[in-house]
Structures are given as C-alpha cells and as structure tokens.
Motif scaffolding. Structure first.
Motif, PDB file in Angstrom:
ATOM      1  N   GLN A 156      51.061  83.930  -3.661  1.00 52.83           N
ATOM      2  CA  GLN A 156      51.967  84.081  -2.526  1.00 52.83           C
ATOM      3  C   GLN A 156      53.331  83.444  -2.764  1.00 52.83           C
ATOM      4  N   GLY A 157      53.600  83.073  -4.023  1.00 50.31           N
ATOM      5  CA  GLY A 157      54.911  82.547  -4.357  1.00 50.31           C
ATOM      6  C   GLY A 157      55.155  81.130  -3.893  1.00 50.31           C
ATOM      7  N   ARG A 158      54.084  80.346  -3.623  1.00 53.09           N
ATOM      8  CA  ARG A 158      54.245  78.974  -3.144  1.00 53.09           C
ATOM      9  C   ARG A 158      53.985  77.968  -4.256  1.00 53.09           C
ATOM     10  N   GLN A 159      54.655  78.172  -5.372  1.00 48.12           N
ATOM     11  CA  GLN A 159      54.543  77.220  -6.479  1.00 48.12           C
ATOM     12  C   GLN A 159      55.072  75.842  -6.099  1.00 48.12           C
ATOM     13  N   ASP A 160      55.912  75.771  -5.044  1.00 52.29           N
ATOM     14  CA  ASP A 160      56.441  74.483  -4.619  1.00 52.29           C
ATOM     15  C   ASP A 160      55.339  73.555  -4.105  1.00 52.29           C
ATOM     16  N   LEU A 161      54.332  74.124  -3.424  1.00 55.56           N
ATOM     17  CA  LEU A 161      53.227  73.316  -2.926  1.00 55.56           C
ATOM     18  C   LEU A 161      52.410  72.740  -4.085  1.00 55.56           C
ATOM     19  N   GLU A 162      52.138  73.587  -5.058  1.00 53.62           N
ATOM     20  CA  GLU A 162      51.411  73.121  -6.236  1.00 53.62           C
ATOM     21  C   GLU A 162      52.174  72.006  -6.936  1.00 53.62           C
ATOM     22  N   ALA A 163      53.469  72.169  -7.058  1.00 55.79           N
ATOM     23  CA  ALA A 163      54.280  71.184  -7.779  1.00 55.79           C
ATOM     24  C   ALA A 163      54.207  69.811  -7.115  1.00 55.79           C
ATOM     25  N   ARG A 164      54.248  69.770  -5.785  1.00 58.25           N
ATOM     26  CA  ARG A 164      54.208  68.485  -5.086  1.00 58.25           C
ATOM     27  C   ARG A 164      52.885  67.764  -5.324  1.00 58.25           C
ATOM     28  N   ILE A 165      51.798  68.504  -5.213  1.00 58.00           N
ATOM     29  CA  ILE A 165      50.477  67.879  -5.383  1.00 58.00           C
ATOM     30  C   ILE A 165      50.288  67.401  -6.815  1.00 58.00           C
ATOM     31  N   ARG A 166      50.651  68.227  -7.767  1.00 56.85           N
ATOM     32  CA  ARG A 166      50.490  67.840  -9.176  1.00 56.85           C
ATOM     33  C   ARG A 166      51.329  66.608  -9.513  1.00 56.85           C
ATOM     34  N   SER A 167      52.484  66.499  -8.925  1.00 60.44           N
ATOM     35  CA  SER A 167      53.351  65.343  -9.205  1.00 60.44           C
ATOM     36  C   SER A 167      52.711  64.054  -8.715  1.00 60.44           C
TER      37      SER A 167
ATOM     38  N   GLY B 277      43.908  67.976  -2.785  1.00 64.64           N
ATOM     39  CA  GLY B 277      45.188  68.484  -2.284  1.00 64.64           C
ATOM     40  C   GLY B 277      45.293  69.988  -2.387  1.00 64.64           C
ATOM     41  N   GLY B 278      44.827  70.557  -3.508  1.00 67.98           N
ATOM     42  CA  GLY B 278      44.881  72.001  -3.681  1.00 67.98           C
ATOM     43  C   GLY B 278      44.036  72.733  -2.664  1.00 67.98           C
ATOM     44  N   ALA B 279      42.830  72.230  -2.383  1.00 69.93           N
ATOM     45  CA  ALA B 279      41.963  72.857  -1.390  1.00 69.93           C
ATOM     46  C   ALA B 279      42.614  72.815  -0.006  1.00 69.93           C
ATOM     47  N   TRP B 280      43.266  71.684   0.306  1.00 72.70           N
ATOM     48  CA  TRP B 280      43.884  71.553   1.626  1.00 72.70           C
ATOM     49  C   TRP B 280      45.036  72.548   1.813  1.00 72.70           C
ATOM     50  N   VAL B 281      45.923  72.653   0.839  1.00 72.48           N
ATOM     51  CA  VAL B 281      47.067  73.564   1.009  1.00 72.48           C
ATOM     52  C   VAL B 281      46.623  75.021   0.971  1.00 72.48           C
ATOM     53  N   ALA B 282      45.567  75.342   0.195  1.00 72.62           N
ATOM     54  CA  ALA B 282      45.096  76.727   0.138  1.00 72.62           C
ATOM     55  C   ALA B 282      44.598  77.175   1.502  1.00 72.62           C
ATOM     56  N   VAL B 283      43.905  76.287   2.201  1.00 69.09           N
ATOM     57  CA  VAL B 283      43.342  76.647   3.503  1.00 69.09           C
ATOM     58  C   VAL B 283      44.396  76.584   4.610  1.00 69.09           C
ATOM     59  N   ASN B 284      45.312  75.635   4.515  1.00 71.46           N
ATOM     60  CA  ASN B 284      46.251  75.407   5.621  1.00 71.46           C
ATOM     61  C   ASN B 284      47.628  76.027   5.432  1.00 71.46           C
ATOM     62  N   LYS B 285      47.999  76.366   4.197  1.00 71.19           N
ATOM     63  CA  LYS B 285      49.360  76.843   3.952  1.00 71.19           C
ATOM     64  C   LYS B 285      49.425  78.257   3.362  1.00 71.19           C
ATOM     65  N   THR B 286      48.279  78.901   3.156  1.00 74.22           N
ATOM     66  CA  THR B 286      48.271  80.279   2.658  1.00 74.22           C
ATOM     67  C   THR B 286      47.431  81.119   3.606  1.00 74.22           C
TER      68      THR B 286
END
Length: 484
Positions: free
Chosen positions: A148-159, A196-205
C-alpha cells in the motif's frame, strides 16, 4: 492540467519510487551503521570471535532467507489482488513462515552437531539463528505496508528496533559479556520489529484482522504448496552465497572466515540497499502491479531500472577496487591485510548482483519462477564444485573466485532469459555507460601520470557524475505533467 490516456508517464518518479526508497534507506542506514560499528568493534577486540559471529550470522541467514525471500514474493502477489480477505492471507503466510523457521532452526542444530563445533560456537549459532529468524515473521507485516506504499511506517519501526537491539550488542560487548549473551541483541531487535509490524499492519492498512476464518486454515496447505518453489529458490540462492564460508571454516578456521568476511561486509554493504531495499521492497511490488494492469508502464520502469543499475555498478566497482587498501585498513586495521587484496577479486560481484537481481525479480513478477528455480539449482551445484576444487588448495582466493564465478554464471543465465523474453538490456542504455567507462578509464590512466592517486581516481569517476546528473534532469523533466 491533465494527462491524456496515451501520454507516457515517468518510469520512476510517477510511482514515488525515490520517496519510498529513501524512507527504507534511512532506516537501513541506521541499522547498517550500527551493525558496522558493532562488527568493527568486535573485529578489533577479538578476530577469532569476529570470525565466529560472521559464521553464525551467515548460517542464520539461510533460515531467514527461506522464510523471507521464499514467501515474501508470493505474498506480495497475493496482497496485490483486488479481491480476497487480506487478513486471512497474511495469517496463512505467517503461520507457514513460523513452521519453516522451526524446521530451519532444527536443521541448523543438526548441521552444527555434525560439524562438531565447539560448545561456545554452537550456542552462538543457535541464539543468532533464533533472533535472525524472527525478522522473517516481522517482514510479513511490513509487506502489507509496502503493497500500500507505506514504507514510511516500516522505516520508523525498523529504526527504533535497530537502536534498541544494537544498543544492547554494543553495551554488552563493551562490558565483556560472553558471545551468546551479546547475541541476544537480534532477539531484541526483531522482537520489536515483529510486535510493531503486526500493530501497524492491523491498525494502519486495510488488514482488518489476522484471524484464520472459515476454511482459511485448510487453504493454508494449498498456499504452502504454491509457495514451495519460492522457498526452494531462496534455499538454493542463500546456499550458493554462503557455502564458501563453511568450506573456509573447515579448511582454515575462524581467521580465514574473518578475513573473507571483512571484505565481503564492505562489498555486501553496497549490494544490500540496491538488491534488498530498492528491488525487493520498492520495485518488485510495482513490477507485479504494472505487469497485470499497465504493460507500457512495466516496460518504462524496466528500462529506467536497467539504465540506472548499469550506470551505478561501474563507479562502485572502480572505487572498491582502487581504494581496497584504504577501506579495509581504515575500517578493520592493518591485521586484515589479506582482506585488502581479496576485495579486488570480489568487485565484479557488484555488477553481477545488480543485474541478476533485477532480472530475477522481473521473472518472478511474470510468474516465471520455475525457470528461475533451475537456474538457481544449477548455480548451487556449480558453487559447491568450485568450493570443493578451489578452497582446499587456496582458501581465501578460492572462496572469492567460487562466489564471483557462480554469481557471474547465474547472472548470465537470468539476463539471457529476460533478454530473450522482453529485451532486458537495450543498446541505448548500454551506450552512455560504455562511453562514460571509456572516458573514465582514459582520465584515470592519463591523470595517473601526475603521481597523485586522488586526482586520478576523481577523474575516473567524473564522467559518471556527469552522466548521473544528465539522467536526473531527464527524469525530473519526464515527471512534469503534460498538457492533454
């Protein structure tokens, strides 16, 4: 201003590739800097422990690759479909990955038992493998963000995860903890990424839930069978990339592993942002979507990708070759003298990696993974033969030649396949790169007569700087909206 249906769009900027890549690149840079600091510190503190950590990480990467590369690619395709319960799909793939990771960890345990490693090395490999394996589970949820083009969310969690994990590693190393305690940093880092990844997948996608509903559990077996070829692709690929380290450990011990790993870390640091971030996380999801819905856009993106990858690989290889002594000496110290000359032998792998990975992802986006399977299987067979023939007689050079020859042959095969099917490399992309290469070579050798190394090297790189600037201007011009 509007754009008519027949008007071409920009092959790169119109898809927001640069922005998405920069989000992931920023997170990867934070992680890579911390990873590099940790390993440089470790290499200078204890060369033997450095070699053991490298062996442990490369063993763990086999398990990670099985679950990540082996299933993330079909997961991208599944989540890109317009219809279907995406929560069910994500849960299915996560369950399959969990089973693969458990089996992979058990397989590693059997392998290291047969190799009769020391108790310390055995514990280190087991802890690192468990921690690194969690990254495959976390990546499932990041795939949902990428689609869905939300690489920004992934970047924050990985950092955040990288800072916490490597903070533990550096702190425990400084305090003199045993290696298996230091190795817990991968469990910390990837545990945070998973939650973090599970949380954003459910709440932000658009993933509503991760529960397996209805007949989804039964469909999981069919999903597993469909993804088997990708798992085998990953298995063959990671083995032919890592097999030489196991041969080195057997015939020369941790010192040789440390010398090889020192230079491969430098070379791989160039390849990862392109092969992993740009191609896997940005370009591949775009190729999948464009192949289904916009063949002209697919061709434009492919042509631009080839042009930029070819243009980037030559100056990178040149810099790594001419500066190998300074790069290794500055980073690892004078005791890594063997790594200095070995790096010169490894630089061709940069171009092979760039071009091959593009060709491989193009083949997968067109569902030609079966052809890729046979290429990778052949590459693994070739690599094992090369390792068995070369490493016992000349360990370090043999390890370098084995991987470069293997990557070169695999690259030729995938490139030929794409060339035959879609005309992957066109003369208009090769010509400016070849011209810049010849001009750079002339300037390098001509200015070398002055006896000042830095001036000659700058001259060799100058034509590529001009070429890159020209392409950048052209790309910006294409991105401007055109009147209907």
């Amino acid at each position: 201003m509007t754009q008519s249906p027949g008007t071409p769009q920009a092959g790169t900027a119109s898809h927001g590739i640069i922005g998405k890549f920069l989000h992931l690149a920023s997170a990867q840079t934070i992680r890579d800097v911390l990873h590099t600091c940790f390993f440089i510190y470790l290499a200078r503190v204890d060369q033997s422990h450095y070699g053991e950590f490298q062996l442990a990480f490369n063993t763990a990467m086999i398990v990670l690759f099985l679950g990540e590369f082996g299933l993330n690619q079909p997961l991208v395709s599944s989540l890109s479909k317009k219809y279907g319960n995406k929560g069910d799909i994500l849960a299915q793939y996560t369950l399959i990955k969990g089973l693969i990771l458990v089996l992979g960890w058990l397989g590693v345990w059997v392998f290291i038992t047969q190799q009769r490693y020391t108790a310390g090395l055995t514990n280190l490999i087991q802890v690192i493998t468990a921690g690194v394996g969690l990254e495959a589970l976390a990546s499932s949820f990041f795939v949902a963000c990428r689609v869905q083009g939300r690489q920004d969310l992934e970047a924050r969690i990985r950092s955040v995860a990288a800072v916490c994990g490597y903070g533990w590693a550096l702190g425990t190393l400084a305090l003199g903890f045993a290696p298996h305690w230091i190795a817990l940093f991968k469990l910390i880092e990837n545990g945070i990424s998973l939650v973090g990844g599970a949380w954003v997948a459910v709440n932000k996608t658009d993933i509503q839930s991760l529960a397996l509903k209805g007949k989804a559990l039964a469909r999981t077996w069919n999903t597993a069978k469909g993804g088997l070829v990708f798992v085998l692709l990953a298995f063959f690929s990671i083995l032919y990339n890592k097999a030489n380290l196991f041969f080195l450990q057997k015939f020369s011990g941790p010192y040789a592993v440390a010398q090889y790993s020192a230079t491969w870390e430098v070379v791989d640091a160039i390849q990862i942002p392109i092969s992993s971030l740009l191609m896997k996380s940005v370009l591949f999801p775009l190729f999948v979507g464009l192949w289904r819905h916009d063949k002209e856009g697919f061709d434009r993106l492919k042509d631009n990708s080839v042009k930029w990858l070819l243009g980037a690989s030559i100056p990178v290889m040149f810099f790594l070759f001419v500066e190998s002594d300074r790069i290794i000496g500055l980073i690892y110290g004078k005791s890594y003298v063997d790594a200095m000359w070995l790096q010169k032998w490894l630089v061709p792998s940069v171009m092979f990696s760039f071009v091959h990975n593009l060709a491989a992802y193009l083949m997968m986006s067109q569902h030609r993974q079966n052809a890729l399977f046979w290429i990778y299987a052949g590459g693994l067979a070739l690599n094992i033969v090369m390792c068995a023939l070369l490493i016992p007689k000349m360990p370090l050079l043999g390890a370098g030649l084995a991987i470069v020859i293997t990557k070169g042959v695999v690259c030729c095969c995938t490139t030929y396949s794409c060339q035959r099917e879609m005309g992957l490399i066109k003369w208009r992309a090769v010509r400016p790169v070849l011209t810049a290469t010849l001009l750079g070579a002339g300037l390098y050798f001509g200015l070398g007569l002055l006896g000042i190394r830095e001036i000659a090297e700058a001259g060799g790189l100058a034509p590529f700087g001009v070429l890159g600037y020209k392409w950048w201007r052209e790309m910006k011009a294409q991105a401007l909206p055109k009147a209907a």
